[in-house]
Motif scaffolding. Structure first.
Motif, PDB file in Angstrom:
ATOM      1  N   LEU A 174      25.138   0.864 -39.510  1.00  0.00           N
ATOM      2  CA  LEU A 174      24.828   0.330 -40.440  1.00  0.00           C
ATOM      3  C   LEU A 174      23.186   1.215 -40.551  1.00  0.00           C
ATOM      4  CD1 LEU A 174      25.436  -3.437 -40.098  1.00  0.00           C
ATOM      5  CD2 LEU A 174      26.486  -1.824 -42.033  1.00  0.00           C
ATOM      6  N   ILE A 175      22.718   1.392 -39.614  1.00  0.00           N
ATOM      7  CA  ILE A 175      21.177   2.083 -39.585  1.00  0.00           C
ATOM      8  C   ILE A 175      21.465   3.434 -40.299  1.00  0.00           C
ATOM      9  CG2 ILE A 175      19.695   2.941 -38.313  1.00  0.00           C
ATOM     10  CD1 ILE A 175      19.604   0.080 -38.309  1.00  0.00           C
ATOM     11  N   SER A 176      22.584   4.181 -39.935  1.00  0.00           N
ATOM     12  CA  SER A 176      22.826   5.462 -40.651  1.00  0.00           C
ATOM     13  C   SER A 176      23.056   5.215 -42.317  1.00  0.00           C
ATOM     14  CB  SER A 176      23.972   6.185 -39.855  1.00  0.00           C
ATOM     15  OG  SER A 176      24.242   7.313 -40.404  1.00  0.00           O
ATOM     16  N   VAL A 177      23.742   4.261 -42.452  1.00  0.00           N
ATOM     17  CA  VAL A 177      24.363   3.664 -43.798  1.00  0.00           C
ATOM     18  C   VAL A 177      23.170   3.587 -44.651  1.00  0.00           C
ATOM     19  CG1 VAL A 177      25.688   2.288 -45.036  1.00  0.00           C
ATOM     20  CG2 VAL A 177      26.601   3.140 -43.202  1.00  0.00           C
ATOM     21  N   LEU A 178      22.277   2.856 -44.257  1.00  0.00           N
ATOM     22  CA  LEU A 178      21.241   2.291 -44.617  1.00  0.00           C
ATOM     23  C   LEU A 178      20.162   3.578 -45.204  1.00  0.00           C
ATOM     24  CD1 LEU A 178      20.369  -1.340 -43.242  1.00  0.00           C
ATOM     25  CD2 LEU A 178      20.972  -0.739 -45.684  1.00  0.00           C
ATOM     26  N   THR A 179      19.873   4.133 -44.184  1.00  0.00           N
ATOM     27  CA  THR A 179      19.142   5.503 -44.236  1.00  0.00           C
ATOM     28  C   THR A 179      19.548   6.175 -45.482  1.00  0.00           C
ATOM     29  OG1 THR A 179      18.421   5.338 -41.892  1.00  0.00           O
ATOM     30  CG2 THR A 179      17.902   7.328 -43.374  1.00  0.00           C
ATOM     31  N   GLU A 180      20.789   6.471 -45.431  1.00  0.00           N
ATOM     32  CA  GLU A 180      21.469   7.603 -46.405  1.00  0.00           C
ATOM     33  C   GLU A 180      21.496   6.868 -47.880  1.00  0.00           C
ATOM     34  OE1 GLU A 180      24.574  10.449 -45.701  1.00  0.00           O
ATOM     35  OE2 GLU A 180      25.624   9.045 -46.956  1.00  0.00           O
ATOM     36  N   ALA A 181      21.737   5.669 -47.797  1.00  0.00           N
ATOM     37  CA  ALA A 181      21.950   4.935 -49.210  1.00  0.00           C
ATOM     38  C   ALA A 181      20.665   4.957 -49.969  1.00  0.00           C
ATOM     39  CB  ALA A 181      22.255   3.568 -48.709  1.00  0.00           C
ATOM     40  N   GLN A 182      19.520   5.058 -49.213  1.00  0.00           N
ATOM     41  CA  GLN A 182      18.204   5.040 -49.872  1.00  0.00           C
ATOM     42  C   GLN A 182      17.677   6.432 -50.368  1.00  0.00           C
ATOM     43  OE1 GLN A 182      15.290   2.006 -47.891  1.00  0.00           O
ATOM     44  NE2 GLN A 182      16.927   2.369 -46.245  1.00  0.00           N
ATOM     45  N   SER A 183      18.256   7.472 -49.528  1.00  0.00           N
ATOM     46  CA  SER A 183      17.844   8.857 -49.816  1.00  0.00           C
ATOM     47  C   SER A 183      18.380   9.476 -51.069  1.00  0.00           C
ATOM     48  CB  SER A 183      18.175   9.501 -48.538  1.00  0.00           C
ATOM     49  OG  SER A 183      17.563   8.828 -47.373  1.00  0.00           O
ATOM     50  N   GLU A 184      17.885  10.352 -51.613  1.00  0.00           N
ATOM     51  CA  GLU A 184      18.282  11.273 -52.850  1.00  0.00           C
ATOM     52  C   GLU A 184      19.247  12.199 -52.031  1.00  0.00           C
ATOM     53  OE1 GLU A 184      18.015  10.878 -55.895  1.00  0.00           O
ATOM     54  OE2 GLU A 184      16.561   9.185 -55.680  1.00  0.00           O
ATOM     55  N   ARG A 185      20.431  12.528 -52.744  1.00  0.00           N
ATOM     56  CA  ARG A 185      21.431  13.423 -52.032  1.00  0.00           C
ATOM     57  C   ARG A 185      20.965  14.950 -52.610  1.00  0.00           C
ATOM     58  NH1 ARG A 185      25.990  10.606 -50.448  1.00  0.00           N
ATOM     59  NH2 ARG A 185      25.620   8.419 -50.007  1.00  0.00           N
ATOM     60  N   ALA A 186      20.310  15.356 -51.777  1.00  0.00           N
ATOM     61  CA  ALA A 186      19.486  16.795 -51.715  1.00  0.00           C
ATOM     62  C   ALA A 186      20.112  17.622 -50.808  1.00  0.00           C
ATOM     63  CB  ALA A 186      18.130  16.736 -51.673  1.00  0.00           C
ATOM     64  N   GLY A 187      21.097  17.341 -50.134  1.00  0.00           N
ATOM     65  CA  GLY A 187      21.754  18.136 -49.063  1.00  0.00           C
ATOM     66  C   GLY A 187      21.189  17.732 -47.782  1.00  0.00           C
ATOM     67  N   GLY A 188      22.133  18.284 -46.630  1.00  0.00           N
ATOM     68  CA  GLY A 188      21.557  18.145 -45.413  1.00  0.00           C
ATOM     69  C   GLY A 188      21.928  16.760 -44.736  1.00  0.00           C
ATOM     70  N   TRP A 189      22.616  15.855 -45.465  1.00  0.00           N
ATOM     71  CA  TRP A 189      23.223  14.607 -44.927  1.00  0.00           C
ATOM     72  C   TRP A 189      24.510  14.563 -44.233  1.00  0.00           C
ATOM     73  CZ3 TRP A 189      19.598  10.956 -43.717  1.00  0.00           C
ATOM     74  CH2 TRP A 189      18.482  10.950 -44.609  1.00  0.00           C
ATOM     75  N   ARG A 190      25.188  16.041 -44.478  1.00  0.00           N
ATOM     76  CA  ARG A 190      26.720  15.876 -43.869  1.00  0.00           C
ATOM     77  C   ARG A 190      26.546  17.271 -43.328  1.00  0.00           C
ATOM     78  NH1 ARG A 190      26.818  11.198 -44.982  1.00  0.00           N
ATOM     79  NH2 ARG A 190      28.191  10.118 -46.316  1.00  0.00           N
ATOM     80  N   ARG A 191      27.644  17.369 -42.103  1.00  0.00           N
ATOM     81  CA  ARG A 191      27.943  18.588 -41.852  1.00  0.00           C
ATOM     82  C   ARG A 191      29.337  18.497 -41.518  1.00  0.00           C
ATOM     83  NH1 ARG A 191      28.764  19.046 -36.170  1.00  0.00           N
ATOM     84  NH2 ARG A 191      28.307  17.445 -35.056  1.00  0.00           N
ATOM     85  N   THR A 192      29.969  19.506 -41.597  1.00  0.00           N
ATOM     86  CA  THR A 192      31.400  19.721 -41.148  1.00  0.00           C
ATOM     87  C   THR A 192      31.482  19.715 -39.352  1.00  0.00           C
ATOM     88  OG1 THR A 192      32.209  20.956 -43.122  1.00  0.00           O
ATOM     89  CG2 THR A 192      33.679  20.959 -41.414  1.00  0.00           C
TER      90      THR A 192
END
Length: 389
Positions: free
Chosen positions: A49-67
């Motif tokens: 949930l900590i990871s979910v909340l951090t990403e949910a508040q952040s603008e999706r400018a890249g760098g939040w995902r990797r393969t």
């Protein structure tokens, strides 16, 4: 250890399910990257949930995902997984709280931990996890001292609690710790204005987690003579349920004050899945799923000839493994991710166990769909939202 938020994959829908798995895998891989394979055993539903909340508040400018590469959990397929400071904060919190949990079990002398050599090894593991969590927390600007302080105070609070003590006095250290972790996601996301409402949501989530853990352990604790906050304070199940329902409502109200960039998954987990967690703990109607994939589907067995018929022959009980043999099997399961996926045989008792991610509990799935106007129910097969957002 595995958490109270176990979402129904049918209610999540394909899109949110993919996001949820990305955060779960991201937490697991963050633990492995910073702390080695063994640390992955502290992966838990609530930590992500900590990871979910951090990403949910952040603008999706890249760098939040990797393969990520192939993993048995994903059927040996690659996948896009969460990364970055949110996943690392989740890893730090998970390590510190797992450390506290192990120390608590050692203090209680639970199971094999009643043996001195095992207890000594467990203390060393707990100390290592606590130190590792503190290092990772420092790397992302989070002072884990607030978590450690809460853990230390918990023992004293429990020692002083007795009949007539408010159970909320006992849950306060947990509330303080989760409030701090939730609030720091606002700092990581660059939204300091969210810190206060997220701290309130975290405080109530911590209260709820502590209460539900006490409810679920109540009978087992009584049988073992172990300390339980409800029994010790004389809190009835009815009062515990009232407090749990109030906490669920409070989390919903607090999240209304949070500014999200994309809050669908956070809303789904913290607004819609928490009531299902309460129902599950108290044995309500929400404890089963009509779709048929979660562990809650295992209904009572009806013997041949009806309720009064003869019981079917039972398979012979397999002998328990010894300490060293069980530890060797456990290490193999942990290092090959089998503790996370599918079913496995308990290393010591040989009883069947479900892996961490095996068919997440389906809560109160229904056969119909009547999704609310908020689009958190994106693509779900069924829904009983009860959402007033």
């Amino acid at each position: 250890m595995f958490g109270i938020v176990r979402p129904c994959r049918h209610r999540l829908g394909e899109n949110l399910k993919t996001q949820w798995m990305a955060h779960l895998c991201g937490l697991c891989l963050a633990l492995r990257k910073d702390h080695g394979q063994f640390a992955r055993v502290v992966t838990n539903y609530d930590g992500l949930l900590i990871s979910v909340l951090t990403e949910a508040q952040s603008e999706r400018a890249g760098g939040w995902r990797r393969t990520a590469g192939p993993c048995p959990l994903r059927g040996m397929r690659t996948a896009s997984v969460a990364q970055g400071e949110g996943a690392r904060l989740a890893a730090a919190v998970s390590l510190v709280l797992a450390s506290a949990k192990v120390r608590d079990h050692v203090a209680d002398g639970d199971g094999l931990l009643a043996r001195r050599p095992v207890a000594l090894a467990a203390r060393r593991v707990a100390a290592s996890w606590g130190a590792a969590g503190a290092r990772t927390g420092s790397d992302v600007g989070f002072d884990t001292a607030v978590l450690l302080d809460a853990v230390e105070r918990q023992t004293g609070v429990e020692a002083l609690a007795g009949l007539g003590t408010s159970v909320l006095t006992v849950t306060e250290p947990t509330e303080t710790a989760t409030a701090a972790a939730f609030a720091h996601t606002a700092v990581l996301a660059g939204r300091p204005g969210n810190a206060e409402p997220l701290a309130e949501a975290g405080r109530l989530f911590g209260r709820l987690a502590h209460l539900l853990d006490a409810v679920e352990d109540r009978e087992a604790d009584a049988a073992a003579g172990a300390w339980n906050p409800l029994t010790a304070t004389g809190t009835s199940l009815a009062e515990a349920r009232r407090l749990a329902d109030d906490a669920v409502h409070g989390v919903r109200l607090a999240l209304r004050e949070v500014e999200f960039a994309d809050g669908k998954l956070a809303h789904r987990l913290l607004v819609h899945e928490l009531p299902a967690s309460v129902d599950r703990a108290f044995g309500g109607a929400g404890a089963s799923c009509a779709h048929g994939s979660g562990p809650s589907l295992a209904g009572p067995y009806a013997p041949p000839g009806g309720p009064g018929g003869p019981l079917p022959p039972q398979p012979p009980r397999r002998d328990r493994r010894g300490l060293l043999a069980g530890c060797a099997v456990w290490a193999g399961l942990a290092c090959t991710c089998q503790l996370c996926c599918g079913e496995y045989e308990d290393p010591w008792s040989r009883e069947r166990r479900d892996g961490l991610c095996k068919d997440a509990d389906c809560g109160d799935c229904c056969d119909c769909c009547s999704c609310c106007d908020c689009d958190c129910c994106d693509g779900c097969d069924c829904c009983d939202c009860g959402c007033d957002c």
